[in-house]
Design a protein around this motif. Structure first.
Motif, PDB file in Angstrom:
ATOM      1  N   LEU A   1      -5.737  -8.841   6.918  1.00 10.20           N
ATOM      2  CA  LEU A   1      -4.391  -8.399   6.595  1.00 10.20           C
ATOM      3  C   LEU A   1      -3.599  -8.058   7.854  1.00 10.20           C
ATOM      4  O   LEU A   1      -4.135  -7.475   8.801  1.00 10.20           O
ATOM      5  CB  LEU A   1      -4.439  -7.158   5.710  1.00 10.20           C
TER       6      LEU A   1
ATOM      7  N   PHE B   1       3.446   0.540   2.931  1.00  9.30           N
ATOM      8  CA  PHE B   1       3.168  -0.541   3.872  1.00  9.30           C
ATOM      9  C   PHE B   1       3.121  -1.862   3.116  1.00  9.30           C
ATOM     10  O   PHE B   1       2.428  -1.977   2.100  1.00  9.30           O
ATOM     11  CB  PHE B   1       1.814  -0.341   4.557  1.00  9.30           C
TER      12      PHE B   1
ATOM     13  N   GLN C   1       0.714   5.388   0.853  1.00  9.99           N
ATOM     14  CA  GLN C   1      -0.073   6.391   1.561  1.00  9.99           C
ATOM     15  C   GLN C   1       0.595   7.752   1.477  1.00  9.99           C
ATOM     16  O   GLN C   1       1.738   7.907   1.905  1.00  9.99           O
ATOM     17  CB  GLN C   1      -0.270   6.004   3.028  1.00  9.99           C
TER      18      GLN C   1
ATOM     19  N   ARG D   1       5.100  -2.057   9.671  1.00  8.35           N
ATOM     20  CA  ARG D   1       5.044  -0.769  10.358  1.00  8.35           C
ATOM     21  C   ARG D   1       5.185   0.427   9.414  1.00  8.35           C
ATOM     22  O   ARG D   1       5.006   1.564   9.830  1.00  8.35           O
ATOM     23  CB  ARG D   1       6.121  -0.691  11.427  1.00  8.35           C
TER      24      ARG D   1
ATOM     25  N   PHE E   1      -0.307  -5.817   8.708  1.00 10.42           N
ATOM     26  CA  PHE E   1       0.514  -4.799   8.081  1.00 10.42           C
ATOM     27  C   PHE E   1       1.880  -4.694   8.739  1.00 10.42           C
ATOM     28  O   PHE E   1       2.028  -4.891   9.953  1.00 10.42           O
ATOM     29  CB  PHE E   1      -0.165  -3.430   8.189  1.00 10.42           C
TER      30      PHE E   1
ATOM     31  N   GLY F   1      -5.875   8.128   2.948  1.00 10.78           N
ATOM     32  CA  GLY F   1      -5.883   6.732   3.306  1.00 10.78           C
ATOM     33  C   GLY F   1      -4.927   5.944   2.422  1.00 10.78           C
ATOM     34  O   GLY F   1      -4.639   6.341   1.297  1.00 10.78           O
ATOM     35  N   PRO F   2      -4.408   4.824   2.907  1.00 13.60           N
ATOM     36  CA  PRO F   2      -3.539   3.989   2.073  1.00 13.60           C
ATOM     37  C   PRO F   2      -4.300   3.468   0.861  1.00 13.60           C
ATOM     38  O   PRO F   2      -5.499   3.202   0.930  1.00 13.60           O
ATOM     39  CB  PRO F   2      -3.157   2.840   3.011  1.00 13.60           C
TER      40      PRO F   2
ATOM     41  N   TYR G   1       0.837  -1.186   0.000  1.00 12.00           N
ATOM     42  CA  TYR G   1       0.000   0.000   0.000  1.00 12.00           C
ATOM     43  C   TYR G   1       0.882   1.249   0.000  1.00 12.00           C
ATOM     44  O   TYR G   1       1.968   1.265   0.594  1.00 12.00           O
ATOM     45  CB  TYR G   1      -0.913   0.023   1.229  1.00 12.00           C
TER      46      TYR G   1
END
Lengths: 111, 113
Positions: free
Chosen positions: A99, A89, A38, A103, A101, A43-44, A36
């Motif tokens: 999911l 991410f 961001q 960090r 994730f 939002g991601p 992802y």
């Protein structure tokens, strides 16, 4: 316990460089590995994803490399641009699961 | 196509006040729904997830609660906000079946003063 470990925490590259972000996992039941992106205040958004039956997936300048035996996967950004500056991410999930994730990695691409 | 709506975009609330953040998904049925919190410069912390109406799982015991009164509506609440509740709150959804990544909402920036 962190299910997905991501490194580095931050990364600075020059425009045109190839930043690499690495992730590792332990749960062999994981079978879906997305990345992802961001931007600040947003939002991601799903960038690219891979399943463990392939070792590499490429979409535009973004490539995921997957090493099933080592339980590691990484994101490579070819010809990086200042507009790629964002937080990335990695994540992983088991079948029908949620999911987990990493960090996050804050990437800065200098012009 | 599916869309996710989250509001408000920003919120400033005094300590001890209640909180209600709403998230709705359009264009699909029976989605999995999630609430995440992101502290400044930090990762994504899963707060709650829901696989159906009235079904809520909590990941972190804290000052917050979640409810799912309708199939595509997910609400995050607090009776009394703490300073530590400040952060960026994100709602997300994915399909109940199949391996589809999450789609996140645009987030709510909550500042507790």
């Amino acid at each position: 316990q962190q299910q997905v470990k991501q490194s580095p925490q931050s990364l600075i590259v020059q425009k045109g460089g190839i930043p690499i972000i690495n992730c590792a996992y332990e749960n062999t039941a994981f079978d879906y590995f997305p990345w992802y992106q961001q931007f600040p205040g947003k939002g991601p958004a799903l960038l690219i994803a891979i399943r463990p039956d392939v070792s590499e997936k490429k979409e535009g300048r973004f490539t995921i490399s997957f090493n099933k035996s080592a339980k590691q996967f990484s994101l490579h950004i070819m010809d990086s641009q200042p507009g790629d500056s964002a937080t990335y991410f990695c994540a992983a999930c088991p079948p029908l699961g949620r999911l987990y994730f990493g960090r996050g990695t804050q990437l800065t691409v200098w012009p | 196509s599916q869309t996710i709506h989250q509001w408000p975009a920003t919120l400033v609330q005094p300590v001890g006040s209640p909180l209600s953040l709403e998230c709705t998904v359009e264009g699909t049925s029976n989605p999995n729904l999630y609430w995440y919190r992101q502290a400044a410069g930090r990762g994504l912390q899963l707060l709650f997830y829901s696989v159906g109406i009235g079904q809520i799982s909590s990941e972190v015991p804290q000052n917050l609660s979640a409810s799912r009164p309708q199939d595509r509506q997910f609400i995050l609440s607090s009776k009394k906000l703490l300073l530590s509740d400040s952060g960026f709150y994100l709602c997300a959804w994915n399909f109940r079946r199949g391996h589809y990544g999450y789609t996140f909402g645009s987030g709510t920036r909550l500042t507790v003063v």
